[in-house]
Design an enzyme around this catalytic site. Structure first.
Site, PDB file in Angstrom:
ATOM      1  N   LYS A 116      45.323  50.984  45.858  1.00 21.12           N
ATOM      2  CA  LYS A 116      44.218  50.245  46.492  1.00 21.12           C
ATOM      3  C   LYS A 116      44.030  48.876  45.848  1.00 21.12           C
ATOM      4  CE  LYS A 116      39.777  51.094  45.229  1.00 21.12           C
ATOM      5  NZ  LYS A 116      39.027  49.880  44.847  1.00 21.12           N
ATOM      6  N   ASN A 117      43.993  48.841  44.524  1.00 22.41           N
ATOM      7  CA  ASN A 117      43.627  47.588  43.871  1.00 22.41           C
ATOM      8  C   ASN A 117      44.756  46.558  43.886  1.00 22.41           C
ATOM      9  OD1 ASN A 117      41.097  48.610  43.565  1.00 22.41           O
ATOM     10  ND2 ASN A 117      41.330  49.163  41.405  1.00 22.41           N
TER      11      ASN A 117
ATOM     12  N   CYS B  71      26.774  45.509  41.371  1.00 30.21           N
ATOM     13  CA  CYS B  71      27.207  46.702  42.083  1.00 30.21           C
ATOM     14  C   CYS B  71      26.727  47.899  41.292  1.00 30.21           C
ATOM     15  CB  CYS B  71      28.717  46.743  42.230  1.00 30.21           C
ATOM     16  SG  CYS B  71      29.572  47.040  40.705  1.00 30.21           S
TER      17      CYS B  71
ATOM     18  N   ARG C  43      28.261  42.175  38.346  1.00 32.55           N
ATOM     19  CA  ARG C  43      29.655  41.883  38.692  1.00 32.55           C
ATOM     20  C   ARG C  43      29.827  40.369  38.869  1.00 32.55           C
ATOM     21  NH1 ARG C  43      33.106  46.303  42.005  1.00 32.55           N
ATOM     22  NH2 ARG C  43      35.116  45.548  41.288  1.00 32.55           N
TER      23      ARG C  43
ATOM     24  N   ASP D  93      38.497  53.323  35.506  1.00 30.93           N
ATOM     25  CA  ASP D  93      38.358  54.039  36.779  1.00 30.93           C
ATOM     26  C   ASP D  93      38.662  55.538  36.641  1.00 30.93           C
ATOM     27  OD1 ASP D  93      37.651  51.643  37.877  1.00 30.93           O
ATOM     28  OD2 ASP D  93      39.604  51.223  38.765  1.00 30.93           O
TER      29      ASP D  93
ATOM     30  N   ARG E  76      36.700  55.510  50.718  1.00 32.97           N
ATOM     31  CA  ARG E  76      37.038  54.092  50.526  1.00 32.97           C
ATOM     32  C   ARG E  76      38.319  53.931  49.724  1.00 32.97           C
ATOM     33  NH1 ARG E  76      33.548  51.568  46.772  1.00 32.97           N
ATOM     34  NH2 ARG E  76      35.353  50.255  46.451  1.00 32.97           N
TER      35      ARG E  76
HETATM   36  C1  EPZ Z   1      38.832  45.734  39.197  1.00 34.58           C
HETATM   37  O1  EPZ Z   1      37.535  45.191  39.392  1.00 34.58           O
HETATM   38  C2  EPZ Z   1      38.882  47.012  40.025  1.00 34.58           C
HETATM   39  N1  EPZ Z   1      38.598  46.687  41.402  1.00 34.58           N
HETATM   40  C3  EPZ Z   1      37.872  48.034  39.501  1.00 34.58           C
HETATM   41  O2  EPZ Z   1      38.099  49.246  40.193  1.00 34.58           O
HETATM   42  C4  EPZ Z   1      38.128  48.273  38.013  1.00 34.58           C
HETATM   43  O3  EPZ Z   1      37.114  49.097  37.505  1.00 34.58           O
HETATM   44  C5  EPZ Z   1      38.137  46.947  37.249  1.00 34.58           C
HETATM   45  O4  EPZ Z   1      39.098  46.034  37.846  1.00 34.58           O
HETATM   46  C6  EPZ Z   1      38.530  47.119  35.781  1.00 34.58           C
HETATM   47  O5  EPZ Z   1      39.809  47.718  35.701  1.00 34.58           O
HETATM   48  C7  EPZ Z   1      39.520  46.101  42.157  1.00 34.58           C
HETATM   49  O6  EPZ Z   1      40.627  45.822  41.732  1.00 34.58           O
HETATM   50  C8  EPZ Z   1      39.173  45.858  43.574  1.00 34.58           C
HETATM   51  P1  EPZ Z   1      37.166  42.918  36.218  1.00 34.58           P
HETATM   52  P2  EPZ Z   1      37.248  43.700  38.934  1.00 34.58           P
HETATM   53  O7  EPZ Z   1      37.034  41.533  36.739  1.00 34.58           O
HETATM   54  O8  EPZ Z   1      38.482  42.905  39.063  1.00 34.58           O
HETATM   55  C9  EPZ Z   1      33.521  41.220  33.598  1.00 34.58           C
HETATM   56  C10 EPZ Z   1      37.590  51.084  41.512  1.00 34.58           C
HETATM   57  O9  EPZ Z   1      36.905  52.110  41.268  1.00 34.58           O
HETATM   58  N2  EPZ Z   1      33.718  39.977  34.356  1.00 34.58           N
HETATM   59  O10 EPZ Z   1      38.421  43.290  35.508  1.00 34.58           O
HETATM   60  O11 EPZ Z   1      36.051  43.234  39.652  1.00 34.58           O
HETATM   61  C11 EPZ Z   1      32.978  42.349  34.481  1.00 34.58           C
HETATM   62  O12 EPZ Z   1      31.579  42.290  34.585  1.00 34.58           O
HETATM   63  C12 EPZ Z   1      37.085  49.729  41.073  1.00 34.58           C
HETATM   64  O13 EPZ Z   1      38.657  51.102  42.106  1.00 34.58           O
HETATM   65  C13 EPZ Z   1      33.017  38.849  33.995  1.00 34.58           C
HETATM   66  O14 EPZ Z   1      32.215  38.853  33.065  1.00 34.58           O
HETATM   67  O15 EPZ Z   1      36.902  43.930  37.407  1.00 34.58           O
HETATM   68  C14 EPZ Z   1      33.490  43.575  33.763  1.00 34.58           C
HETATM   69  O16 EPZ Z   1      32.616  43.898  32.720  1.00 34.58           O
HETATM   70  C15 EPZ Z   1      35.705  49.779  40.510  1.00 34.58           C
HETATM   71  N3  EPZ Z   1      33.226  37.681  34.715  1.00 34.58           N
HETATM   72  C16 EPZ Z   1      34.821  43.124  33.153  1.00 34.58           C
HETATM   73  O17 EPZ Z   1      34.783  41.690  33.158  1.00 34.58           O
HETATM   74  C17 EPZ Z   1      34.102  37.621  35.744  1.00 34.58           C
HETATM   75  O18 EPZ Z   1      34.248  36.537  36.339  1.00 34.58           O
HETATM   76  C18 EPZ Z   1      36.069  43.551  33.917  1.00 34.58           C
HETATM   77  O19 EPZ Z   1      35.919  43.216  35.291  1.00 34.58           O
HETATM   78  C19 EPZ Z   1      34.823  38.778  36.086  1.00 34.58           C
HETATM   79  C20 EPZ Z   1      34.610  39.941  35.380  1.00 34.58           C
END
Ligand code: EPZ
Length: 427
Positions: A22-23, A117, A122, A305, A397
């Site tokens: 998915k991701n 979220c 997020r 995840d 989803r």
């Molecule tokens: C991806 O989300 C995945 N989603 C998430 O999977 C997964 O939990 C996450 O990566 C971590 O592995 C998708 O790929 C669609 P991040 P993403 O940016 O990219 C902080 C699932 O269940 N951050 O790596 O949105 C953020 O708050 C989903 O399939 C900032 O501070 O996650 C978090 O604490 C849920 N500023 C950390 O970084 C930013 O601009 C990691 O988030 C971006 C992120």
């Protein structure tokens, strides 16, 4: 609306085929915009996030042809719109990848500003930091985030935090920017490498994906490609937990064992047997579950995840486990559901202390989000008796045919329609 009705207590056994990631899919579909050509994308999971991405592409002006349930031909030649509507972009959180892809091709893009979220805040500040480094400007108007640039040029970005989304969005925006882009402190998940491989097949020049520095030399044009998405690491891990929690014996097909290593290592430490083959894996459990210490971290650490699924498994371990959530602020909300099943868990901030119990009892359960929902399915499979899980739309989803796949392994699970007023009364 639908719910799952599960009679637990049966050991799962047999074969299950894992779908596409998915991701990876939710980034690769927007990436086809950059090709301005026909792309054939295979191994797309048939889940609502993928359908939403295809719908967005179609509304932007792409022609979409379904070749089979998991293969689509996407022709982005005639896309003429750079704005994803509020309604469509809010259907899925990962719609932010359209910003990077539209910016990369047209120098402008707009999607709905992602809010917080149910996992916690997020933010997308790191995505915007990368776009700014490439010469773009951003603004927010009436809930929509807009990025634009007259001329994208390569830039040097050192990310403040390791972010999957920001890394992929920066790659999408940079592949056609003039000159070299260097991205440091990037995420290293298998889906980062998958996106880089797909973009390189379209003619991009990306090196270093899978390490913490990615170098991109901008190219003038990309072209179409045929690309098959990698198997879903988390879906595979979920069926491994299903086998482990039911003392089962399950063979997973269409997996990359290397991608599973952080999960495999913990399942082995918990007392499961895992055998690895070229593109399949067998997991069995015969003895007792052992307690573990787990901290979720960016890849190659233990994936966040999988955290809710492993927590459920550890509820039945002989001893005390400690699970620390290192990525999201609010990923233990589902614990209350487990406590109603007889689990013994104390959460303090980002840390859950789990005292193993002999068994979980059936209960009415809610799927609070995608992975929490999958964790409820695991708990219900282990509990001796009938559990019902509401709000399963969150689970569907991200898991293709989860009910049918579990039935194929011998689980007693069915989808049942829930009259809307029955759900309202229950709330
Ligand atoms: C991806 O989300 C995945 N989603 C998430 O999977 C997964 O939990 C996450 O990566 C971590 O592995 C998708 O790929 C669609 P991040 P993403 O940016 O990219 C902080 C699932 O269940 N951050 O790596 O949105 C953020 O708050 C989903 O399939 C900032 O501070 O996650 C978090 O604490 C849920 N500023 C950390 O970084 C930013 O601009 C990691 O988030 C971006 C992120």
């Amino acid at each position: 609306m639908e719910k799952f009705v599960i009679r637990g207590g049966k050991a799962l056994s047999g074969d299950v085929v894992i779908g596409g990631a998915k991701n990876a899919a939710v980034a690769i579909l927007p990436a086809t915009i950059l090709a301005a050509d026909k792309c054939l994308i295979e191994n797309l999971p048939c889940i609502s996030d993928v359908m939403a991405s295809l719908q967005i592409l179609s509304e932007l002006g792409a022609s979409i042809r379904m070749i089979s349930k998991n293969t689509y031909e996407i022709d982005t030649t005639h896309i003429d719109c750079t704005e994803v509507s509020n309604e469509l972009s809010r259907q899925m959180r990962a719609s932010y990848y359209f910003l990077g892809a539209l910016l990369g091709r047209f120098g402008a893009g707009q999607v709905a500003m992602p809010g917080g979220c149910n996992l916690g805040p997020r933010p997308i500040d790191q995505h915007l930091k990368a776009f700014t480094a490439l010469g773009a400007e951003d603004s927010v108007e009436y809930g929509m985030i807009r990025v634009r640039s007259n001329h994208l040029t390569g830039g040097h970005v050192f990310f403040d935090t390791v972010s999957v989304g920001a890394t992929m969005n920066a790659m999408l925006a940079a592949v056609k920017a003039e000159g070299q882009t260097i991205l440091e402190n990037v995420a290293r998940e298998p889906h980062i490498v998958d996106l880089a491989n797909c973009l390189n097949m379209m003619g991009a020049d990306i090196h270093g994906a899978g390490t913490d520095v990615i170098k991109i030399r901008g190219v003038k044009e990309l072209h179409g490609c045929n690309y098959s998405i990698i198997p879903d690491q988390i879906e595979a891990g979920s069926y491994m937990v299903a086998a482990a929690i039911t003392k089962g014996d399950v063979m997973l097909h269409n997996v990359i064992p290397k991608h599973m290593e952080p999960i495999t290592a913990k399942l082995r430490a918990a007392g499961c047997q895992v055998e690895e083959f070229d593109d399949s894996m067998r997991i069995t459990r015969t003895g007792a579950l052992k307690p573990l210490k787990i901290k979720t971290m960016p890849h190659p650490g233990f994936p966040t995840d999988m955290q809710p699924l492993m927590t459920v498994l550890l509820c039945l371990a002989e001893g005390t486990s400690i699970v620390t959530e290192g990525i999201w602020e609010n990923r233990f909300r589902y614990v209350d559901e487990l406590i109603r099943m007889g689990a013994s868990i104390q959460v303090d901030g980002q840390v859950a202390v789990i005292e193993g119990v002999k068994q979980l009892m059936p209960a009415p359960l809610r799927a609070l989000d995608l992975r929490a929902g999958a964790a409820m399915v695991m708990a219900a499979l282990a509990a001796d008796g009938v559990s019902e899980i509401d709000e399963t739309v969150h689970i569907e989803r991200g898991y293709e045919n989860i009910v049918e796949k579990l039935q194929g392994l011998g689980a007693d699970i069915r989808r049942v329609d829930t009259p809307v007023n029955a759900v309202t009364r229950a709330m």
